[in-house]
Scaffold this motif. Structure first.
Motif, short mmCIF file in Angstrom:
data_model
loop_
_atom_site.label_atom_id
_atom_site.label_comp_id
_atom_site.label_asym_id
_atom_site.label_seq_id
_atom_site.Cartn_x
_atom_site.Cartn_y
_atom_site.Cartn_z
N ARG A 282 0.82 -1.21 0.00
CA ARG A 282 0.00 0.00 0.00
C ARG A 282 0.85 1.26 0.00
NH1 ARG A 282 -2.12 2.24 4.59
NH2 ARG A 282 -1.76 0.27 5.70
N ARG A 283 2.00 1.22 0.66
CA ARG A 283 2.88 2.39 0.74
C ARG A 283 3.96 2.37 -0.34
NH1 ARG A 283 0.57 6.41 3.68
NH2 ARG A 283 -0.25 5.59 5.66
N ASN A 284 3.91 1.43 -1.25
CA ASN A 284 4.89 1.34 -2.34
C ASN A 284 6.32 1.21 -1.80
OD1 ASN A 284 5.79 1.19 -4.97
ND2 ASN A 284 5.90 3.41 -5.24
N MET A 285 6.50 0.29 -0.86
CA MET A 285 7.81 0.04 -0.26
C MET A 285 8.26 -1.39 -0.60
SD MET A 285 7.57 1.80 3.52
CE MET A 285 6.23 0.73 4.05
N HIS A 286 9.55 -1.55 -0.62
CA HIS A 286 10.15 -2.85 -0.91
C HIS A 286 10.32 -3.61 0.41
CE1 HIS A 286 12.71 -5.54 -3.43
NE2 HIS A 286 13.24 -5.84 -2.24
N LEU A 287 9.89 -4.86 0.46
CA LEU A 287 10.01 -5.70 1.65
C LEU A 287 11.11 -6.73 1.44
CD1 LEU A 287 9.11 -6.74 4.42
CD2 LEU A 287 7.36 -8.11 3.25
N HIS A 288 12.13 -6.65 2.30
CA HIS A 288 13.22 -7.63 2.28
C HIS A 288 13.15 -8.43 3.58
CE1 HIS A 288 17.16 -9.30 1.20
NE2 HIS A 288 17.42 -9.25 2.49
N VAL A 289 13.20 -9.76 3.47
CA VAL A 289 13.05 -10.66 4.61
C VAL A 289 14.31 -11.52 4.73
CG1 VAL A 289 11.64 -12.44 5.69
CG2 VAL A 289 10.56 -10.70 4.26
N ARG A 290 14.73 -11.73 5.95
CA ARG A 290 15.85 -12.62 6.24
C ARG A 290 15.56 -13.34 7.56
NH1 ARG A 290 17.00 -7.64 8.12
NH2 ARG A 290 18.14 -7.47 10.08
N GLY A 291 16.29 -14.41 7.82
CA GLY A 291 16.11 -15.14 9.07
C GLY A 291 16.10 -16.64 8.83
N HIS A 292 16.34 -17.39 9.91
CA HIS A 292 16.44 -18.85 9.81
C HIS A 292 15.09 -19.51 9.54
CE1 HIS A 292 20.59 -18.77 10.70
NE2 HIS A 292 20.48 -18.47 11.98
N ALA A 293 13.99 -18.84 9.87
CA ALA A 293 12.68 -19.46 9.63
C ALA A 293 12.37 -19.60 8.14
CB ALA A 293 11.58 -18.66 10.32
N LEU A 294 13.14 -18.95 7.28
CA LEU A 294 12.94 -19.13 5.84
C LEU A 294 13.30 -20.55 5.39
CD1 LEU A 294 14.40 -15.74 4.52
CD2 LEU A 294 11.99 -16.40 4.70
N ALA A 295 14.01 -21.30 6.24
CA ALA A 295 14.32 -22.69 5.92
C ALA A 295 13.16 -23.62 6.25
CB ALA A 295 15.57 -23.13 6.68
N LEU A 296 12.14 -23.12 6.93
CA LEU A 296 11.04 -23.99 7.35
C LEU A 296 10.27 -24.61 6.19
CD1 LEU A 296 9.31 -25.13 9.65
CD2 LEU A 296 7.97 -23.02 9.59
N PRO A 297 9.97 -23.90 5.09
CA PRO A 297 9.22 -24.54 4.00
C PRO A 297 9.89 -25.80 3.46
CG PRO A 297 9.20 -22.17 3.72
CD PRO A 297 10.14 -22.45 4.84
N ALA A 298 11.21 -25.85 3.46
CA ALA A 298 11.89 -27.05 2.96
C ALA A 298 11.71 -28.24 3.89
CB ALA A 298 13.39 -26.76 2.78
N ALA A 299 11.36 -27.98 5.16
CA ALA A 299 11.16 -29.06 6.12
C ALA A 299 9.70 -29.47 6.26
CB ALA A 299 11.70 -28.65 7.49
N LEU A 300 8.78 -28.74 5.61
CA LEU A 300 7.36 -29.06 5.74
C LEU A 300 6.87 -30.05 4.70
CD1 LEU A 300 5.85 -25.54 6.60
CD2 LEU A 300 6.35 -27.44 8.14
N ASN A 301 7.57 -30.18 3.58
CA ASN A 301 7.19 -31.14 2.54
C ASN A 301 5.77 -30.87 2.03
OD1 ASN A 301 9.67 -32.53 2.64
ND2 ASN A 301 8.96 -33.73 4.40
N ARG A 302 5.53 -29.63 1.64
CA ARG A 302 4.23 -29.27 1.07
C ARG A 302 4.43 -28.78 -0.35
NH1 ARG A 302 1.26 -25.70 5.82
NH2 ARG A 302 1.46 -27.21 7.52
#
Length: 715
Positions: A282-302
């Protein structure tokens, strides 16, 4: 017929040339792999042989300081064997400033070994023709990107591979500056002098990230807009972020970038990615995300994928436990800017030109070749094996959390993910999950423990690091909770299933010591106050019972040197009885006796009586030495005075002219006089009898030498 045969021969030539080139390439890469493998195995063998020596032999060997020549380094030509020998010496050379005797290299598994070899092959690609090297790098980067997108459930992203962890964020931010400030390509920092960009970061996030970003891009620190945490104290406050954006727009600033995190250190906190992404859109800003929880999708097998962030950075090296892997920043190219209320006068063509210039750097051949070690790692181990590694990491974190909770320790991190029900959205799971276990030993019902508990937690962390080598515990200092212990399996070794009970036993044993020390600390202080010869001393940074200083009656006004000497001797005497005593230093800089950690069966009165009895012995020995010193001092002074008086009386007439010569002729001066001090009686005696004995021996010695019996013995 002849023409047909000729054409067949000519058509076969290119295939033969290709086969020859392929065979040459195989021999080249195979030989390189053999050489690198041989060097790595040689270094490993030397290191392992060094690490297998007995501890006694290592204690006997004194580490020699590394010799560094102050002159100009002039390398000489030498063979590879000599170079490897030099490297072996450098690797095995002990650091004189470090007490650790651990093996410098960790044993490499086949995956790590292949990764090391791939770095050499990547350097070899630099010798290829430029276009050919670009095609090879593009092929490897394309395969790696597709595999990473599939493994971590991402979609519609480009990839940038980099060795420095912050390099991807710096490149993406530079791309945004070119996109939002068309004159940035020509004017540099002057382009946003009148309209500063705003970078939003949570106050709980590491400050070094935004500082590094501003320094690399030449941005003033005024561009950084700190955002408070929400009411739960976990993530970024979305309402405060929205208000800051509105203020910046009204103040002629450009909301540019929001730094979000999921499972970030040290407490594994994260922001709600869904609402945060809505505000950024809504504010036309760029969102950058980092952190160890980004590895969670690889462990969920979905099969579910997501692309809620504009860019994100993954760190596969620590996650997979393989050194030397490149970090990956996934990003989307921003859309062309159109004129609106917040971007009047923006030239979309110019912004696009600058953005494409940055993208050329993001997709350069060097950046693509950085993907080779990651591509090799995936080929050697297989994608399924790496996914199981991430599953085991989250499972290990959950097991450690259960043990910590069962030990009644305070848990500060969210529950590790990996076992969410199927109906939970993957983005929501990352927002709520943690990849670490943060805990501390603290009294119940307090927000921030007293400073003494910081010392206890530091001691607990050091003991767990020393006695439990099956798990890596990190000691962190936070502003809100003080000293916190942290276990993150995505950054180090995993707690294996068969070692869970062993680690639980180690933790339980240390907690017994902590509880006993805390419960006996107050009685210890009360008992110390009851003894007039003991003073309770605060020892900074000490986690034990405390410190006392022994000051016997009559020593209140004694010099600090004597009190320090008395307490230092007291500690030396006590350590011969119990190693729990040590010499400490109070806030006033004077020595004291430190009491260490204790167990529940410790008798405080017995410890203090031991200190008092040992203190009296040391005091008496010190008193004997003091009295002996006084006797010597007084005896020397008396002897000096008596000698001076006798010398004056004996030499009075001898100093008179003429008369003195007559007196000296008539009564020769006596032998030199002196005094000796008898320590048993404390009295003075003359030394003239000693001179007489010496003189008599000198006279009798020649007579014995010329006697008939002596001559017969000589003959």
């Amino acid at each position: 017929m002849s023409d047909a045969q000729t054409s067949d021969v000519e058509s076969a030539k290119p295939s033969l040339e290709n086969e020859v080139q392929v065979e040459v390439g195989r021999r080249l890469l195979g030989g390189l792999e053999f050489q690198v493998s041989e060097i790595v195995e040689r270094l490993e063998a030397v290191v392992n042989a060094q690490g297998s020596q007995d501890a006694a032999e290592e204690d006997e060997k004194k580490s020699e300081p590394r010799k560094v020549s102050a002159s100009l380094f002039e390398p000489e030509g030498m063979g590879m064997d000599e170079i490897v020998n030099i490297l072996e010496e450098l690797v095995l050379k002990a650091d004189p400033t470090c007490d650790s005797t651990e093996t410098p290299f960790l044993p490499t598994n086949p995956v790590s070994h292949a990764t090391i070899v791939s770095h050499s092959i990547s350097a070899l690609f630099g010798r290829l023709e430029r276009n050919h090297a670009a095609r090879v790098g593009a092929h490897i980067a394309s395969e790696t990107t597709l595999w990473m997108l599939h493994m971590f459930k991402l979609s519609d992203y480009n990839a940038y591979y980099h060795l420095e962890q912050m390099e991807g964020l710096v490149r993406v931010t530079r791309m945004l500056l070119h996109h939002r400030y068309p004159r940035y390509l020509e004017d540099g920092a002057l382009a946003f002098a009148n309209r500063l960009p705003s970078i939003y970061s949570c106050v709980a996030s590491p400050l070094g990230v935004v500082q590094h970003l501003c320094r690399q891009l030449g941005l003033p620190l005024a561009c950084v807009r700190p955002v408070p945490v929400d009411s739960t104290g976990r993530g970024i406050d979305l309402e405060a972020l929205d208000k800051l954006c509105e203020e910046d727009i009204n103040s002629n600033r450009t909301p540019l970038l929001v730094l979000g995190g999921v499972g970030g250190p040290p407490l594994g906190t994260g922001s709600a990615l869904g609402p945060l992404a809505n505000i950024c859109k809504r504010r036309n800003m760029h969102l950058h995300v980092r952190g160890h929880a980004l590895a969670l999708p690889a462990a969920l097998n979905r099969d579910q994928t997501y692309n809620i962030a504009d860019s994100l950075t993954l760190t596969p090296g620590p996650w997979f436990g393989v050194p030397g892997l490149a970090n990956v920043t996934f990003y989307r190219v921003p859309e062309p800017i159109t004129a609106n209320d917040h971007s009047k006068g923006v030239n979309s063509a110019g912004s696009r030109e600058g953005t494409l210039a940055v993208l050329a750097g993001l997709s350069s051949g060097a950046a693509r070749q950085s993907a080779l070690p990651l591509w090799t790692c995936a080929r050697v181990s297989g994608g399924r094996r790496l996914s199981r590694r991430l599953e085991a990491a989250f499972r290990s974190a959950r097991a450690a959390r259960a043990l910590v909770a069962g030990a009644n320790l305070r848990i500060l991190s969210e529950r590790p993910g990996g076992d969410e029900p199927p109906n939970v959205d993957i983005v929501e799971a990352m927002s709520q999950a943690s990849a670490c276990v943060a805990f501390q030993f603290a009294p119940p019902g307090v927000e921030k423990p007293p400073p003494y508990y910081d010392k206890l937690n530091s001691w607990l962390g050091q003991v767990l690091q020393r006695e439990s080598d099956m798990i890596h515990i990190e000691v962190c200092e936070t502003e809100s909770y003080g000293v916190v212990l942290r276990y993150c399996p995505l950054e180090g070794t995993l707690l294996e299933d068969d070692k869970v009970e062993t680690w639980a036993g180690v933790l339980e044993a240390q907690l017994h010591v902590l509880h006993a020390t805390v419960s006996l600390r107050e009685p210890f202080q009360e008992r110390v106050e009851q003894h007039s010869s003991l003073r309770l001393i605060h020892v900074p940074g000490w986690a034990g019972l405390g410190g006392v200083r022994y000051i016997p009656p009559g020593w209140e006004d004694a010099p600090a040197e004597e009190i320090n000497s008395l307490n230092r001797k007291l500690v030396h005497t006590l350590r011969a009885t119990d190693g729990a005593f040590s010499c400490g230093e109070g806030e006033d800089g004077m020595f004291c006796v430190r009491f260490g950690m204790v167990t529940a069966d410790t008798d405080v009165d017995e410890l203090l009586e031991l200190v008092l009895s040992a203190g009296k012995e040391v005091e008496e020995s010190s008193k004997v030495l003091t009295d002996m010193t006084e006797v010597l001092k007084k005896g020397i002074e008396a002897a000096q005075e008596e000698l001076e008086r006798e010398a004056w009386q004996e030499g009075l007439l001898r100093r008179v002219p003429v008369v003195g010569r007559v007196v000296s002729w008539w009564a020769p001066p006596p032998p030199p006089a002196g005094r000796r001090l008898l320590l048993t009686h404390g009295t003075l005696q003359s030394t003239r009898d000693l001179y007489s004995c010496v003189k008599k021996e000198k006279i009798e010695e020649p007579a014995r030498a010329h006697s008939p019996a002596r001559r017969e013995e000589t003959e």
